[in-house]
Write a protein that holds these residues in place. Structure first.
Motif, short mmCIF file in Angstrom:
data_model
loop_
_atom_site.label_atom_id
_atom_site.label_comp_id
_atom_site.label_asym_id
_atom_site.label_seq_id
_atom_site.Cartn_x
_atom_site.Cartn_y
_atom_site.Cartn_z
N ARG A 140 7.03 -7.07 3.04
CA ARG A 140 6.10 -7.26 2.03
C ARG A 140 4.75 -7.07 2.76
O ARG A 140 3.63 -7.53 1.99
CB ARG A 140 6.22 -8.90 1.84
CG ARG A 140 7.67 -9.24 1.14
CD ARG A 140 7.13 -10.23 0.16
NE ARG A 140 8.63 -10.44 -0.60
CZ ARG A 140 9.05 -9.99 -1.64
NH1 ARG A 140 8.35 -9.17 -2.33
NH2 ARG A 140 10.24 -10.25 -2.25
N ILE A 141 4.70 -6.77 4.04
CA ILE A 141 3.33 -6.80 4.76
C ILE A 141 2.50 -5.38 3.93
O ILE A 141 1.23 -5.63 3.46
CB ILE A 141 3.46 -6.31 6.22
CG1 ILE A 141 3.96 -7.55 6.71
CG2 ILE A 141 2.12 -5.78 6.67
CD1 ILE A 141 4.54 -7.27 8.27
N GLU A 142 3.28 -4.38 3.35
CA GLU A 142 2.67 -3.31 3.06
C GLU A 142 1.92 -3.63 1.63
O GLU A 142 0.88 -3.32 1.37
CB GLU A 142 3.78 -2.23 2.57
CG GLU A 142 2.93 -1.09 2.05
CD GLU A 142 3.97 0.26 1.85
OE1 GLU A 142 3.82 1.24 2.03
OE2 GLU A 142 5.23 -0.12 1.43
N GLU A 143 2.78 -4.79 0.73
CA GLU A 143 2.09 -5.19 -0.64
C GLU A 143 0.90 -5.86 -0.43
O GLU A 143 -0.14 -5.60 -1.13
CB GLU A 143 3.01 -6.10 -1.17
CG GLU A 143 4.30 -5.38 -1.51
CD GLU A 143 5.25 -6.36 -2.10
OE1 GLU A 143 5.11 -7.52 -2.03
OE2 GLU A 143 6.49 -6.06 -2.29
N ALA A 144 0.79 -6.46 0.95
CA ALA A 144 -0.84 -7.16 1.16
C ALA A 144 -1.75 -6.20 1.34
O ALA A 144 -2.96 -6.66 1.15
CB ALA A 144 -0.41 -8.00 2.42
N HIS A 145 -1.46 -5.09 1.71
CA HIS A 145 -2.35 -3.96 2.19
C HIS A 145 -2.81 -3.18 1.09
O HIS A 145 -3.65 -2.36 1.19
CB HIS A 145 -2.10 -3.31 3.46
CG HIS A 145 -2.09 -4.02 4.76
ND1 HIS A 145 -3.11 -4.09 5.69
CD2 HIS A 145 -1.18 -4.91 5.39
CE1 HIS A 145 -3.04 -4.88 6.43
NE2 HIS A 145 -1.97 -5.33 6.27
#
Length: 100
Positions: free
Chosen positions: A94-99
């Protein structure tokens, strides 16, 4: 003719690409050696030898970290991705979604 591991003729590759290839190949080898030492340690019945194997494994991890840092310092794509994902908490996927 390509060198072993190269997918294009060496003479057609830039010095930067060749250096990146050397670093990536070295990183792969260090990670593979880490795996080998860990497996051998798990399989070893001699406590002293097990500690030596685990020591060797940690040395390989150190070498891998050095190669990875070299890659990060020289390639903006590695730098960006490592800065995004390393030393984070929570769901990695989910880190990519936050970026975005």
């Amino acid at each position: 003719m390509s060198s072993e591991g190269l997918h294009a003729p060496r003479e057609r590759l830039s010095k930067e690409t060749l250096a990146m290839h050397q670093a990536i190949t070295s990183l792969m080898e260090e990670l593979e050696a880490t795996d080998w030492y860990r497996q051998r340690a798990d399989d070893c019945d001699d406590a002293e030898l097990k500690e030596i194997l685990l020591h060797n494994m940690r040395e390989e991890i150190e070498h891998a970290a050095m190669a990875l840092e070299w890659l990060r310092r020289r390639n903006p794509d590695f730098d960006r991705q490592l800065r995004t994902y390393l030393f984070t908490e929570g769901d990695i996927t989910r880190i990519e979604e936050a970026h975005d």
